[in-house]
Design a protein around this motif. Structure first.
Motif, PDB file in Angstrom:
ATOM      1  N   ILE A 127      43.695  -9.840  10.005  1.00 33.49           N
ATOM      2  CA  ILE A 127      43.451  -8.782  10.953  1.00 33.49           C
ATOM      3  C   ILE A 127      42.284  -9.057  11.644  1.00 33.49           C
ATOM      4  CG2 ILE A 127      42.774  -6.097  10.661  1.00 33.49           C
ATOM      5  CD1 ILE A 127      43.563  -6.440   7.683  1.00 33.49           C
ATOM      6  N   GLN A 128      42.414  -8.544  13.015  1.00 38.80           N
ATOM      7  CA  GLN A 128      41.697  -8.560  14.066  1.00 38.80           C
ATOM      8  C   GLN A 128      41.117  -7.039  14.197  1.00 38.80           C
ATOM      9  OE1 GLN A 128      42.853  -9.420  17.973  1.00 38.80           O
ATOM     10  NE2 GLN A 128      40.689  -9.289  18.935  1.00 38.80           N
ATOM     11  N   ALA A 129      39.715  -6.812  13.486  1.00 38.85           N
ATOM     12  CA  ALA A 129      39.435  -5.434  13.496  1.00 38.85           C
ATOM     13  C   ALA A 129      37.870  -5.523  13.065  1.00 38.85           C
ATOM     14  CB  ALA A 129      40.082  -4.735  12.368  1.00 38.85           C
ATOM     15  N   ASP A 130      37.434  -4.359  12.724  1.00 40.44           N
ATOM     16  CA  ASP A 130      35.884  -4.218  12.366  1.00 40.44           C
ATOM     17  C   ASP A 130      35.856  -4.360  10.881  1.00 40.44           C
ATOM     18  OD1 ASP A 130      33.033  -3.059  12.827  1.00 40.44           O
ATOM     19  OD2 ASP A 130      33.840  -1.920  11.101  1.00 40.44           O
ATOM     20  N   ALA A 131      35.040  -5.267  10.340  1.00 43.48           N
ATOM     21  CA  ALA A 131      35.219  -5.943   9.003  1.00 43.48           C
ATOM     22  C   ALA A 131      34.931  -4.672   7.957  1.00 43.48           C
ATOM     23  CB  ALA A 131      34.166  -7.206   8.539  1.00 43.48           C
TER      24      ALA A 131
END
Length: 211
Positions: A127-131
């Motif tokens: 996932i490319q996202a805020d962890a």
């Protein structure tokens, strides 16, 4: 850290991960409890190379703000490394940021299903996202949080204070990377096989049992 779940069904997994329900099914809860969550992951194949099917689910999350390449190129490099490690790619799906994947600033989401030479399988949710937001959304179950089996924090880039990751990192059975304080003991070390260098290897820590 042996895998206990069998019967991988990627359609069922997708239905659950994109559901807006607060409650996890019994099987999905068990899957998350046996997962490895890797934040600031980049495209590092080291955990999968080290543990393989010992974890039925790997969750990789990175915003790619500090990465020197884009998500699609990074994911293809990672998958190629896994193929070189003799894992077999069975399925790949692109997911929409809905259900448990919503409200975490996700830009790209891929779910892949892999198999080893003994036909044992595992998922990789990349996932490319805020962890922090992703962790909170994925592991929330009713009024509590499911605790994954292992946190990987090798690059440890987050500036976090009193977040869900702080809570989880103090409770997980294993940490791959850095364990602060005296709650965990180092039990082994693995060679780093990613792009950004770590000649000293990566330590695996186990939470100490209460005496």
């Amino acid at each position: 850290m042996e895998k206990k779940l069998d019967g991988f069904d990627i359609e069922v997994f997708i239905d659950e991960i994109t559901s807006s329900k607060y409650s996890l099914s019994k099987n999905m809860k068990s899957l998350f409890e046996q997962s490895l969550f890797y934040y600031c992951s980049g495209n590092d194949p080291t955990p999968i190379g080290a543990f393989g099917v010992s974890f039925p689910l790997y969750i990789y999350v990175d915003s790619f703000i500090f990465m020197r390449e884009n998500y699609m190129d990074a994911s293809e490099w990672l998958y190629q490394k896994l193929l070189e490690l003799r894992f077999i790619l069975k399925e790949k799906r692109l997911l929409d940021p809905i259900g448990r994947l919503s409200n975490c600033e996700a830009k790209n989401i891929q779910l892949t299903l892999w198999e080893d030479d003994k036909q044992k399988q595992f998922y990789l949710l990349y996932i490319q996202a805020d962890a922090i937001k992703t962790c909170s959304k994925l592991f929330k179950n009713d009024s509590n949080y499911v605790i994954p089996k292992c946190i990987c924090n090798h690059r440890y880039e987050l500036n976090k204070e009193n977040t869900i990751l702080d809570t989880i990192e103090g409770k997980v059975p294993f940490i791959f990377g850095y364990a602060y304080g005296d709650k965990y003991r180092c039990i082994s070390q693995y060679q780093y096989i990613g792009k950004y260098g770590s000649p000293e290897g990566i330590n695996l820590f186990e939470k100490k049992t209460s005496e």
